[in-house]
Design a protein around this motif. Structure first.
Motif, mmCIF file in Angstrom:
data_model
loop_
_atom_site.group_PDB
_atom_site.id
_atom_site.type_symbol
_atom_site.label_atom_id
_atom_site.label_comp_id
_atom_site.label_asym_id
_atom_site.label_seq_id
_atom_site.Cartn_x
_atom_site.Cartn_y
_atom_site.Cartn_z
ATOM 1 N N PHE A 1 -3.397 -1.405 -5.533
ATOM 2 C CA PHE A 1 -4.402 -0.346 -5.720
ATOM 3 C C PHE A 1 -4.719 0.065 -7.159
ATOM 4 O O PHE A 1 -5.691 0.743 -7.392
ATOM 5 N N SER B 1 0.844 -1.195 0.000
ATOM 6 C CA SER B 1 0.000 0.000 0.000
ATOM 7 C C SER B 1 0.880 1.245 0.000
ATOM 8 O O SER B 1 2.102 1.153 0.152
ATOM 9 N N ALA B 2 0.227 2.386 -0.067
ATOM 10 C CA ALA B 2 0.917 3.661 0.157
ATOM 11 C C ALA B 2 1.116 3.801 1.666
ATOM 12 O O ALA B 2 0.385 3.200 2.442
ATOM 13 N N LYS C 1 -3.193 9.656 5.804
ATOM 14 C CA LYS C 1 -2.664 8.672 4.847
ATOM 15 C C LYS C 1 -2.109 9.386 3.614
ATOM 16 O O LYS C 1 -2.714 10.371 3.155
ATOM 17 N N GLU D 1 1.234 4.250 -3.796
ATOM 18 C CA GLU D 1 1.613 2.843 -3.895
ATOM 19 C C GLU D 1 2.823 2.693 -4.809
ATOM 20 O O GLU D 1 3.778 1.986 -4.507
ATOM 21 N N THR E 1 -2.393 8.500 0.627
ATOM 22 C CA THR E 1 -3.441 8.518 -0.410
ATOM 23 C C THR E 1 -4.334 9.750 -0.246
ATOM 24 O O THR E 1 -4.705 10.393 -1.234
ATOM 25 N N ARG F 1 -11.172 2.440 -2.589
ATOM 26 C CA ARG F 1 -10.293 2.648 -1.437
ATOM 27 C C ARG F 1 -10.042 1.314 -0.726
ATOM 28 O O ARG F 1 -10.934 0.466 -0.641
ATOM 29 N N GLY F 2 -8.840 1.134 -0.252
ATOM 30 C CA GLY F 2 -8.478 -0.133 0.391
ATOM 31 C C GLY F 2 -8.165 -1.223 -0.630
ATOM 32 O O GLY F 2 -8.014 -2.391 -0.292
ATOM 33 N N GLY F 3 -8.036 -0.815 -1.895
ATOM 34 C CA GLY F 3 -7.950 -1.782 -2.988
ATOM 35 C C GLY F 3 -6.623 -2.507 -3.163
ATOM 36 O O GLY F 3 -6.507 -3.358 -4.049
ATOM 37 N N SER F 4 -5.630 -2.211 -2.328
ATOM 38 C CA SER F 4 -4.384 -2.978 -2.455
ATOM 39 C C SER F 4 -4.617 -4.448 -2.102
ATOM 40 O O SER F 4 -3.917 -5.330 -2.601
ATOM 41 N N ASP F 5 -5.598 -4.703 -1.256
ATOM 42 C CA ASP F 5 -5.979 -6.091 -0.956
ATOM 43 C C ASP F 5 -6.361 -6.829 -2.243
ATOM 44 O O ASP F 5 -6.094 -8.015 -2.403
HETATM 45 N N1 ASP Z 1 -3.829 3.444 -0.334
HETATM 46 C C1 ASP Z 1 -5.147 3.098 -0.743
HETATM 47 C C2 ASP Z 1 -6.165 3.594 0.277
HETATM 48 O O1 ASP Z 1 -5.800 4.267 1.234
HETATM 49 C C3 ASP Z 1 -5.290 1.636 -1.029
HETATM 50 C C4 ASP Z 1 -4.860 0.687 0.075
HETATM 51 O O2 ASP Z 1 -4.134 1.054 0.984
HETATM 52 O O3 ASP Z 1 -5.275 -0.454 0.024
HETATM 53 O O4 ASP Z 1 -7.330 3.381 0.111
#
Ligand code: ASP
Length: 452
Positions: free
Chosen positions: A181, A36-37, A47, A120, A49, A195-199
């Motif tokens: 991401f 992730s970032a 964050k 990222e 992002t 958002r959260g898409g690195s998963d």
């Molecule tokens: N950096 C992105 C976010 O904050 C993606 C991630 O961390 O998964 O949503």
């Protein structure tokens, strides 16, 4: 081969990245690392992002972007400093950000995506550089090399060919550091996931190389059986099926992005949620199947912000196509729905309230009344959905009765009940103000005194 993904807090500072290096080093099977970032270093931190979104907004408004840009560069500078890396890497990052800011602004969404992804992308480059500096042979790989995604306007998802493109990574000798991401369309345009898409990226990589395991490193030891912010000291989940995890995707279970299950689910790669700050803890395993022993309920989740469209019409059950026409009206408004509990002559469609506006609500109500000749149509807001989930629920009688009794003791009225067809979930719709009380009551009913 193991694919691991490290979330924002795991790569937020030099100290955290050192932990990542130790984790990767400690098992030679960990060959692909999605990152992730940099996320929050403490509760009130921002964050990267979000800093990048501020930067993109300032650029779109034609404001001076220097301050916003410098804040991002400083975050990377602090990390590079702590890792004793050459500062030139920060010049490269600053140059990269400037280039992105000067990019094509004709499509606002794509412009923001391109800047958002810089967190990222640059972090992956920095981490690969750091790994090499401490003698771990590593290589940054760009999503340009195979992670192809769809075009606008639909939400971003990986195209089927992405998996074949990325499959050769399984032969890597070096550790691959891959930014999470985002991917690129066939025309080479960058698009980010939600958002959260690195998963999601980690999951795509794990599926592509048919990994034996997808490890998702975050900042908690495990997934809990209920939201720890609402329920005191909830039981840890050691093992859970994909299906259970999916059904529990409401609040309190956001530790793993719900869309990230799809790629690994398709080929059955197990997922292990683990803690970067406590890597020896076993974490939670998400698996295709598990044997059900002991407690029938695995977890209880809850979320607010739902609306219900109630429609009744005498002899509805005899009218061919009624449901389709009703759902078509919602589709015309670009609204997705969550549940559709129904009776003989009535049906409710439950959806997220954030899709409803004063205008589309009025249109929907009048179309349902006039085009479907409904006797009664109402839109109501302010509901919560409470979901009880467990593979063991299928062969267990009296569970709904126990749940309803527990809810009745809070004084709340059950507005809606829906048992998922797979019988692994039971959903209760209630007025929002009762949500926490009900979650606590249900947890008490199904989990108190049972620590397995
Ligand atoms: N950096 C992105 C976010 O904050 C993606 C991630 O961390 O998964 O949503």
């Amino acid at each position: 081969m193991i694919v691991c993904k490290f979330g924002g807090t795991s790569v937020a500072s030099a100290e955290q990245i050192q932990k990542v290096a130790n984790i990767v080093k400690s098992n030679p099977a960990r060959k692909i690392v999605a990152v992730s970032a940099p996320g929050k270093r403490s509760g009130d931190d921002i964050k990267v992002t979000d800093l990048l979104i501020n930067l993109a907004m300032a650029a779109l408004k034609n404001e001076d972007i220097e301050e916003e840009l410098q804040i991002v560069v400083n975050r990377f500078m602090a990390i590079a400093d702590g890792l004793e890396l050459d500062y030139t890497i920060c010049d490269v990052i600053a140059e990269d950000l400037r280039e992105r800011v000067q990019g094509d602004q004709s499509n606002k969404e794509l412009f923001i995506d391109s800047i958002k992804a810089a967190g990222e992308d640059n972090n992956a480059k920095l981490i690969a550089t750091y790994f090499n500096s401490i003698g771990m042979s590593a290589r940054y790989v760009s999503p340009k090399d195979g992670l192809v995604v769809n075009d606008l306007p639909e939400r971003t998802y990986a195209l089927p060919e992405a998996y074949a493109n990325l499959a050769p990574l399984k032969y890597t000798k070096e550790i691959i550091v891959f930014p999470g991401f985002f991917g690129y369309t066939k025309a080479g345009i960058l698009r980010t996931f939600d958002r959260g898409g690195s998963d999601i990226t980690g999951s795509i990589l794990a599926a592509a190389v048919e990994a034996e395991l997808y490890e998702n490193f975050t900042d908690v030891d495990c997934v809990f059986s209920a939201n720890p912010k609402v329920v005191n000291d909830p039981v840890e989940i050691k093992e859970i099926t994909y299906r259970e995890m999916r059904e529990l995707s409401y609040a309190g279970f956001s530790v793993f992005h719900d869309e990230a299950l799809m790629p690994v689910y398709k080929i059955g790669v197990p997922v292990n949620i683990k803690n970067t700050n406590n890597p020896s803890a076993p974490g939670t395993r998400i698996v295709p199947r598990r044997s059900v022993t002991g407690r029938p309920v695995t977890g209880i989740s809850a979320d607010s912000g739902f609306s219900t469209l109630y429609v009744s019409k005498y002899l509805m059950n005899r009218e061919v196509g009624f449901g389709r026409k009703l759902l078509q009206i919602l589709e015309d408004e670009n609204i997705s729905y969550e549940h559709t509990p129904s009776g003989l002559d009535d049906i409710s469609v439950i959806m997220r309230s954030n899709q409803i506006t004063l205008e589309n609500e009025e249109r929907i109500l009048s179309r349902v009344k006039n085009e479907l000749n409904a006797d009664d149509v109402q839109m109501r807001h302010g509901f919560s959905m409470i979901v009880i989930v467990g593979e063991g629920m299928r062969n267990n009688t009296g569970l709904a009765a126990r749940a309803a009794t527990a809810i009745s003791k809070t004084g709340a009225n059950i507005e809606m009940i829906n048992q998922g067809s797979s019988e692994v979930s039971l959903v209760f719709g209630v007025l929002q103000e009762f949500e926490n009380q009900i979650l606590q009551a249900l947890y008490g009913e199904f989990f108190a005194h049972v620590r397995v």
